[in-house]
Every structure is written in C-alpha cells, then in structure tokens.
Design a protein around this motif. Structure first.
Motif, short mmCIF file in Angstrom:
data_model
loop_
_atom_site.label_atom_id
_atom_site.label_comp_id
_atom_site.label_asym_id
_atom_site.label_seq_id
_atom_site.Cartn_x
_atom_site.Cartn_y
_atom_site.Cartn_z
N VAL A 291 8.85 -9.43 15.90
CA VAL A 291 8.75 -8.20 14.80
C VAL A 291 8.71 -7.11 15.83
N PRO A 292 9.75 -6.08 15.24
CA PRO A 292 9.89 -4.90 16.15
C PRO A 292 8.39 -4.02 15.88
N GLU A 293 8.28 -3.06 17.00
CA GLU A 293 7.00 -2.35 17.31
C GLU A 293 7.32 -1.13 16.26
N THR A 294 8.51 -0.79 15.87
CA THR A 294 8.45 0.31 14.83
C THR A 294 9.22 0.12 13.67
N ASP B 102 0.98 -1.16 -0.11
CA ASP B 102 0.04 -0.15 0.17
C ASP B 102 1.10 1.27 -0.14
N PRO B 103 0.47 2.51 0.21
CA PRO B 103 1.20 3.65 -0.09
C PRO B 103 2.17 3.63 1.04
N TYR B 104 2.09 2.97 2.15
CA TYR B 104 3.18 2.97 3.13
C TYR B 104 4.14 1.89 3.37
N ILE B 105 3.67 0.66 3.11
CA ILE B 105 4.51 -0.55 3.51
C ILE B 105 4.35 -1.30 2.17
N GLN B 106 5.52 -2.21 2.22
CA GLN B 106 5.54 -3.17 1.32
C GLN B 106 5.95 -4.49 1.94
N ILE B 107 5.02 -5.67 1.87
CA ILE B 107 5.18 -6.96 2.45
C ILE B 107 5.76 -7.76 1.43
N GLY B 108 6.90 -8.41 1.53
CA GLY B 108 7.41 -9.32 0.63
C GLY B 108 7.78 -10.62 1.21
N LEU C 159 7.09 3.85 10.80
CA LEU C 159 5.70 3.14 11.12
C LEU C 159 5.76 2.65 12.44
N VAL C 160 4.68 2.90 13.30
CA VAL C 160 4.56 2.43 14.63
C VAL C 160 3.53 1.68 14.78
N SER C 161 3.57 1.06 16.27
CA SER C 161 2.69 -0.04 16.50
C SER C 161 2.33 -1.17 15.88
N LYS D 41 0.66 1.52 12.24
CA LYS D 41 -0.02 2.82 12.49
C LYS D 41 0.93 4.10 11.57
N PHE D 42 0.59 4.80 10.73
CA PHE D 42 1.16 5.85 10.18
C PHE D 42 0.29 7.06 10.19
N GLY D 43 1.03 7.97 11.03
CA GLY D 43 0.51 9.24 11.24
C GLY D 43 -1.08 8.96 11.90
#
Length: 1018
Positions: free
Chosen positions: A813-816, A763-769, A793-795, A846-848
C-alpha cells in the motif's frame, strides 16, 4: 571471526547455546551485559585485548536480537587502535551497531580519514568498507574527495581502487548532491582503460549510476564501452579467473550494455558498426544448454544485448534475427527462459516495427496461454494484445474468448478488457464487434466492467444498420436458461429501444419480448430493476394503440414498485406509470434515443499513446520501473468542471452512499438533446473514484439517490478474539475521528456480504471500495483506495488483522495517494478452517491537519466459501442417515426469530448461497437446504440443513444441521441462527467447542416428528 585466544567469549557463546529455553538465554544475556557495562565504567583498567573481547560479546548479543544501548563509544574508539585485530573489531562492530545518523559516527570521521589517506592498504580497505556500508551524509561530505583520489591514484593496488569505486558509488547513490563529480568525464574515460577486470567492473557500476543521472557529460565514455565489449565478446581477452563457464566476465558485459542504453544514439558510424558486430556475435553464440549456471549467465548477457538492440533501433535484419532467437526461447521447456522470451518480444513491439515477424510465432504464443505458470500466461496475453492488428484480430480475439472459459479468476478481468479493446479497435464490421462483446458478457459476466456494455450500446445507438442485428442477438441470449445480470442489462436496453424492429419475427411480439424479460426480474439485483422498468415503458411506447392486457400487466408492475424503498426505482415507477397513461403522446415523450456524440474510446487512445513511445523512452522507462502490486490510476477532471470521464470515454455519475447501481439506463445528458425522464434532485455527493471497475456508472446522466439494502443481515459481525487480544484493536464501530463517514458503514458491510463489489467506506476525503472473487477456499479481493480531493493523502497505512482461520496477504500500500487518483491493492485470502470470525482492516491516512484512523470489517465471511449445490432425494437421504447424532448432526430450537414469510426466508437462504431443495419434505412449512463448504482443512464438504417452522408462531423454529466435520456443523448452525435472530452487531467472545449434549426437544406447538418423512429426517 577468529575467537582463538578469547576464552571468555568462547565460554559465553557455549553458555548461550546450552540454554534450554528463551528465558534462560535472556537471563544469561542480561548477566553478561551487566558485566560488560561494569567493565566499561572502569575503562582505564581495560587492556586493548579485553576491550576487543567485550565489544565482540556486544556484537554477538546484538546478532541474537537483543538491544545493545551502550558501549558504542568503546567500539568507535577501537577504530583508532594501532593494531589490526582491534581496528578490525572496531570497524565491524561500528558498521553493525550504528546507522548513518548516529552521533558517534562524527567522532570516527577523523580516524577513518587517517586510514583512507594512509599507506596501509589493509586499513584503507577496512575504512572503505565501513564508509560504503554506512554511506551517511556526513561521510559523503567529509570523505568523498579522499575516496575519489584513491580511485584515480596510480600508486594504489587494484584491490583498494576496486573498493574505492564501490564506496564512491554508494556515496553517490545516497547523496548525489554532495559528491562532486564535475569534470569527472575524463577521469571515467581513463578508468575504462583499466586492464584489471575487478577495477573495471566496479568502475562500470559507477558509470551506470553517473550516466543514469546525466548522460550528456559522459559522451567520451561511449567508445570506451564499445571497446570493452569488443575485448570481452570478440577478442575474449580475459584472465581465467574472470571466465564463468566459458563466458568472459558476464557481469561486466551486462553492466557495459546497460550503460550504453542510457545514451540516446551513437553518431559515429565506426563505433556503431563495431558495436553491432559484437551484438551479432552475442546473438549468434547463445543457445540453451543443460548446465543451469551457464544458461543463467549466457542469457543474462543475451537479454541485455536484446535490450540494447531495441534501444539502438537496429537494422531490420538484426531485428529479425532477434525475433527468431526469441521464437526458439518461447518453445523451450525451461519456464524462466520462456518468460524472458515472451517479455522481450513484448518489449520489441513497443520500440520497433517487427509485428509481421512476430506473427510467425502466433501459434506458439497462443499455446503459452495454457502454460501452468500464471506469469507466463500473463506475458503471453500482453504479447498477443500488442501484436494484434486487422489481419489477425479475429483469430486472436476468438482464442481469447475460448481461453476465457478456463482462465484463472485472476486473469479474467484483464482478458475481458483486452478482448473488448481489440474487438473495438480492429473490428472488420460492427456486427462482429457486437457478437464478441455479447460472447464476452456471456462467458465472463462477473469480470466484464460496465464500461464495456456501455460502449456496445453506444455503437448500436449510433448505427441504424446495426440495430436490428443487435436486437436479434439480444433476443437469442435471453432464451438461454441462465444468463449473467450484465447480459440482462444490455439485452433489456437494446430490446427496449429496438424490439419493434423484430415485430414480424416469430417469438418477438411486444408481449413475448416483455414476458421473457420479465422472467429475469426476480433474479436481478436492485441496480438492474430501473433498466427493466425503462424497458417496460419503452415496450408500451412501441405498442400504440396499446395491447390492453400487456398494458395492465406493466401498469401493475409500476404500481407495485411505487412504494419501493429504493428512491430511484420508486421515482421511475411513479413517473413511468403517469407518462404511460398519456396515450399516443407517449410516442413523442419517449422517442428513440438520439445518437451519442462521436468520441474515441479513451482506452484505445491510451493504447496508441503507449505504442508511440520512442525507443529511448521505452528503454529508460523499463529500466527504471519498480515492481509494485499497487496500481495508481489518475482521474483527470475536465477543465470546464464537467463530469469526469472514465477510460471508455463515458461520464461517471456521482457515487451512491450505500448501494452502487446505474442511475439511468437512458444515459443522455441534457446537451445531447434527449428528454431526461427521470431527473432526481442532485444531492451533491463527490465523484465516484471507483467508477472504472465497480462504481455506479451510467452511459451518461445524473445520479440517483442512495438506496437501502434489501436485508438488514448480520453475518457474524465480530472480530477474532485472538487478533483483538494480540493487537489491542478497538471494537469495530467505535470510531473517534473528527471526520465522519458518508453513509452507514455497517450497512455497506452487510451489503458486501451478499455481493462481491461495492463501496466499503467513504468520507469527504477517501472512498474505499472492494471487488472480490471467490473460488473454493481461495479468495482474491482488490481494495480500491480513491483520493477524492485535489491534494494528496499522505501517511497512508493499511494493516490486516486476520482471525485465526484466515490466511490473508495484502500487497504493498503506497504511503501517498496522489490527487484525484485511485490505488488498487490486491488482498489474497485462504480459508483454513470453519469459523464465523471477521477480519478487520486497520486503515489510517492524513489529509492536511486531519489524521483519520478507521477499523473496517472485511466481507470475507463464512458464506463466501459456500458453493450452492442442489441434491436429489437419492443423494440426500443416504447422507442424512449416515450423519447420525452429535457432533456431526446438531439440532436446536431457535426462539426469538424475526417473523418472516416462508418465501422471504427462502430468499434469505439463497442470498447466502444455501440452495433450497424442494420436494424433500412433505410438510409445506418446512425447508430442506444444502450447500458445499470449502476450506483447507475440510476441502469440499457437503452441508445439509432442515428448518421446521411453526405456522402458528413464526418467532420460533427447529433447525437441524449436518456435515462431515464437527466444527463445521457447529459454526454453520450458529451462522444460520445469527441470520434468523435479531442480535446486536458487536464483537463476540470466542466460539465455544461444539456441544456434545443430546439434541434439544422440539417445541410443543410443532407437529409430531413421526409424521414428517416417517423419521427419515431425524
């Protein structure tokens, strides 16, 4: 705890132990809680004994796992009791039931302070234990000064001072800004003169925490630490109770040497000489003995001493002695000692120049590569990588290549990468480097990242003398009957550019080169076809005047792909066909690639930066490292806004939305002066954050457009009903987020069911491969979480919802996720039994102001645990006859099949690792297939299939499936049916048990079964 005299408590515990089930226990607990609650309401009538008894009961109920939400005030009030039994209960129950933020703790501060400043040592110990266990900010602000006074008091007994030191350590660790340590340097120096080893050990723990934050203030403690080591290791001035298996207080020795490692250097020559004498004694006096406890203690001291020697950058002679000692350790049978020996040798390479000495143990280190313990193999690999130079590079790289064939899947990618770096860094000549990389691709193609073959292409393009040799080697590898797709890519690229240099060699005419490359076309994926088309165009360019037969063959291929659904392939085919008709002008249009701009490998630069770390930085860095399986790789973008550069200095192109592939094998940006033959319009997608290991990389060049998968295949698109009921997950695909995904998530999942690496979600904020490897019933997936933005990216949370048949374990999996960074999270998978259920990844971040929660199907599907196996008639028919009838052999007439030619059906089966066995059925319209299925319950189980198609009606067929396990037979039959029939991709209900009914009769339009193999296949 003493229960004598408390009959009610003893009876209650007996009642709980006599309960027959959990429900009886809960009823008894509820009854007791109700009784205690009523008694507390009438607190004025309670004696201290009764209050103590009820508070004990509360603690016991809490220890059983039940919530206790009352009685806290009564527990806290017991702290003020004048007698020890009640006060002890109050302290114990308060420390267990209340956390540091509980409001009732504020009510206890005065009572606790009165006990600390009082004269009763027993009460002081109880209070210090409570404060140390809870360690809240309120306690630190109110009580830290009193604890500090106790620690330095000359009138307190050692028992109290020891507890005070540990209490102050806890308060300082939790609240370093609250605890006032100004001017404590002299106080700590005085504490280090303490004769009591209990107080001294506790004070040394406190000193380690203090100097870790600010060593400058505690220089006066350094000579005192050296004197403590002299007292312990040289003089052995230690009471008998602090001697452990003949070793004087090993805990204090370790803590003291750890504190010394936070001081950058020792200026005083006398202090330095005394310290080295002590270290020399420790190094000389340590050996491996049979007693495990003594080994553990002595080696704890020894390895801390080695870390201190490395930190202080000792003389060469002592370093040689350390290496010789470690050389003995890496040869012993005890795996823990071997591991520590290899790890410390690696650390010595980081901080000092002992490479020549360590080389003497090269053969033993290479032997450790074959150790049964993978952690030892990893340390041996790290050490070999670190000790490699021009003198031993050939030997080490050859050993790594030889080991690659038998190495675990978990190590092959790391092995490949390190071998490639060493080959580039220490190559005696470039031809050897080309040999190594091609061998690497040949032996472990699945584990060789695209960066590596891009790099070898750069070297070949930039060195004219190397081009004929590379072309010869590429031609040789193409003669092999089975080569990896990466080898097809690199060979096609090199031969496309330089095959004309081999024109006089036998078997190297343009027509022969084209023929052997074109043979590989049906076996490669969509991502490789553009490279092959470019190679064909280059071959045409080099055959001017053209060979008409060859030209017609290549033109036919271009025309075939002009209508390909893949936009990249289609555009290349159209443009190459048009350009190739320009005759002699083609020589100028498609001239040889110009040289790449010289740039140093980013991986080698990173390695050199690591080696340049000072001894101080290395010691502190190694000390402060926290173990985590999540690796964060920050992707720095150039300041000028140009494309990001990957680890090998190659430009990453923007990501495709569905299928990842190289968009341009030509690989030159406009500033390099090359003509961009294929120049698709930029669509402006975000940079690919998975580029290093699995993304759509190019040597350089613009991105292509997204491609659609070849098949719209639905391999059991469902969620385990058990997981769904237990965890109340929403059906996958019903996403309610405001943030919409880029591309079709379902198509990404289907594509990953056929391949082992690619993008699962974007999506516009993250890419999961995902990058996966499968071996038997074991699988290892790596989730690549890439932050595409300049803000964190937090939480971040990830939860695996596994079906009942899969055992799955996701690493931390890190929180940030930092800006422009990528996190790698390994996921281990074990297949327990046959099933088509699908695991789900519940992922949120969470992003923003945007909170995004998505549920993604993971491609750990049934066909991943297949291993293709082709069987002959002699092997097939005895097995087929032995599996007679249900439930081991099931037959079904399937209607509503998606009409497809037989060739397409064969390709579909092959894509799911089902091997078609030709010649076993005389009817050309029938297929016989086989595979091996792996699970923990079935082990390696042979599966046999027969598909009878009806040429007059392609929408129906008869399918017979057989295996040695009833559940496997049923699940496999249903799995194949799902691939052949168009069904909606929704979570399915729990699978019914394998049917016991008789086989369904064949459709009337099919031929007589008696005419097919005379009944052998029935």
């Amino acid at each position: 705890m003493a229960l004598s005299g408390m009959r009610g408590l003893s009876v209650f515990i007996s009642d709980i132990r006599n309960c027959q089930n959990k429900e009886q226990e809960r009823l008894r607990v509820d009854k007791e809680l109700g009784n205690v609650r009523n008694r507390f309401k009438n607190e004025k009538g309670l004696t201290p004994y009764e209050k103590k008894k009820y508070v004990w009961k509360m603690l016991y109920i809490y220890m059983l796992g039940y919530d206790v939400d009352f009685g806290h005030m009564e527990a806290v009030s017991l702290i003020s009791a004048p007698k020890y039994p009640e006060k002890q209960v109050g302290y114990i129950v308060t420390s267990c039931l209340l956390n540091e933020n509980h409001d009732f703790l504020r009510l206890a501060i005065n009572a606790v302070r009165n006990d600390i400043v009082g004269r009763n040592e027993t009460f002081q110990c109880l209070a210090l234990t409570l404060v140390g266990n809870i360690g809240g900010r309120d306690f630190a602000e109110s009580l830290a000064p009193d604890v500090q006074k106790l620690l330095i008091s000359s009138s307190c007994r050692p028992l109290v001072r020891k507890k005070a030191a540990l209490c102050l350590l806890r308060l300082y660790r939790k609240n370093p800004d609250v605890v006032n340590i100004d001017g404590w340097s002299d106080r700590m120096a005085q504490l280090l003169d303490e004769r009591d080893l209990g107080v001294l050990t506790s004070s040394m723990s406190l000193l380690v925490a203090l100097v870790a934050n600010n060593h400058e203030a505690y220089w006066s403690c350094l000579p005192k630490c050296v004197k403590i080591l002299e007292r312990l290791a040289r003089n052995q001035d230690v009471p008998q109770e602090y001697t452990y298996y003949g070793i004087p207080s090993p805990w204090l020795q370790v803590k003291t040497m750890r504190a010394l490692q936070y001081f950058p250097t020792i200026e005083d020559p006398n202090t330095r000489r005394s310290l080295f004498e002590v270290l020399q004694r420790i190094l000389m006096g340590t050996d491996v003995v049979k007693n495990v406890n003594k080994n553990n203690a002595s080696h704890a001291v020894l390895f801390e001493a080695l870390a201190l020697v490395m930190h202080l950058d000792a003389e060469k002679e002592m370093m040689s002695q350390c290496v010789a000692l470690l050389g003995k350790f890496i040869a012993v049978r005890e795996p823990n000692i071997r591991y520590l020996g290899l790890e410390n040798m690696t650390r010595m390479l980081m901080v000092t120049d002992v490479q020549d000495i360590i080389k003497r143990h090269q053969s033993q280190i290479i032997t450790s590569l074959k150790d049964p313990d993978i952690s030892i193999r990893r340390r041996a690999l790290d050490l070999l990588y670190g000790m490699c130079d021009f003198s031993n590079a050939k030997d080490i790289v050859e050993e790594l290549l030889q080991y690659l064939s038998t190495a675990d899947f978990a190590m092959r990618e790391e092995l490949s990468l390190k071998a490639a770096i060493l080959a580039e860094k220490f190559a005696p000549d470039l031809s050897w480097y080309v040999d190594v990389i091609l061998q690497l691709i040949d032996k472990a193609g699945d584990f060789v990242s695209d960066d590596i073959w891009f790099r070898v292409v750069q070297f070949v393009v930039n060195n004219e003398d190397l081009q004929p040799y590379a072309a010869v080697k590429a031609r040789e590898y193409l003669d092999k009957p089975a080569i990896h797709e990466t080898m097809v890519k690199v060979s096609a690229y090199i031969l496309g550019e330089y095959s004309h240099l081999l024109a006089r060699r036998p078997g190297c005419s343009p027509k022969e080169i084209f023929g052997i490359i074109h043979e590989k076309l049906p076996t490669v994926s969509t991502s490789t076809i553009p490279i092959l088309l470019s190679t064909y165009a280059k071959i045409l360019m080099h055959t001017q005047p053209p060979d008409l037969e060859l030209q017609n063959q290549i033109w036919a291929i271009f025309q075939k792909y002009e209508s390909c659904i893949d936009a990249e392939i289609q555009q290349r085919a159209v443009e190459y066909f048009s350009l190739s008709r320009k005759g002699a002008a083609l020589m100028d249009i498609m001239a040889e690639m110009p040289k790449f701009p010289e740039r140093k490998s980013a991986l080698i630069k990173k390695a050199e930066d690591t080696e340049a770390d000072t001894a101080e930085q290395s010691a502190i860095k190694l000390r402060s490292q926290q173990t985590s399986n999540a690796l964060v790789v920050t992707d720095q973008c150039p300041a000028n806004g140009s494309a990001p550069v990957n680890e090998l200095g190659l430009v990453k192109i923007p990501s495709m939305s569905n299928v990842d592939y190289n968009s341009s094998d030509q690989g030159l940006t406009p500033e390099n002066g090359a003509l961009s033959v294929v120049d698709p319009q930029p669509t402006g997608p975000s940079p690919d954050l998975l580029g290093d290991l699995m993304g759509p990389l190019a040597i350089e060049g613009p991105s292509g457009t997204s491609a659609q998968p070849e098949y719209n295949i639905v391999p059991g698109a469902e969620v385990s009903p058990i997981a769904e009921d237990a965890l109340a997950i929403a059906p996958v695909g019903e996403q309610t987020n405001a943030i919409q995904p880029i591309g079709n998530t379902a198509e990404r999942f289907h594509a990953l069911c056929l391949k082992d690496s690619g993008v699962l979600y974007e999506d516009p904020y993250i890419q999961i491969g995902i990058k996966a490897e499968w071996r038997g019933h074991h699988g290892r997936l790596v989730l690549f979480l890439g932050n595409k933005n300049t803000a964190p990216l937090v939480s971040v949370q990830a939860l695996i919802l596994p079906p009942f048949h899969l055992k799955m374990e996701l690493s931390l999996v890190p929180e940030t996720i930092p800006p422009r960074a990528q996190v790698q999270c390994p996921l281990e998978v074990i297949n327990l039994r046959p099933s088509r259920d699908i695991a789900v990844l519940d992922f949120s971040y969470k992003f923003g102001t945007h909170v995004v929660n998505i549920k993604l199907r993971l491609p750990a599907v049934m066909n991943k645990f297949f291993q293709p196996i082709s069987v002959s008639a002699e092997e097939f028919f005895p097995q087929w006859r032995s599996l007679s009838g249900p439930p081991l052999k099931l037959q079904e007439v399937v209607r509503g099949v998606r009409p497809m030619p037989l060739v397409e059906m064969i390709n579909l089966f092959n894509s799911f690792r089902l091997v078609i066995c030709p010649g076993l059925d005389p009817n050309a319209n029938n297929l016989v297939a086989s595979t091996t299925f792996y699970s923990e319950s079935t082990q390696a189980m042979l599966c046999l299939m027969r598909i009878e198609t009806d040429p007059a009606d392609r929408t129906q067929l008869r399918m017979t499936v057989a295996s040695g396990d009833p559940a496997l037979t049923f699940e496999l039959k249903e799995f194949i049916k799902e691939q052949l029939v168009s069904i909606p991709t929704i979570p399915r209900a729990p699978a019914p048990p394998p049917p016991q009914a008789q086989p369904t009769s064949p459709p009337t339009s099919m031929s007589d079964p008696g005419a097919m193999l005379a009944g052998l296949l029935h």
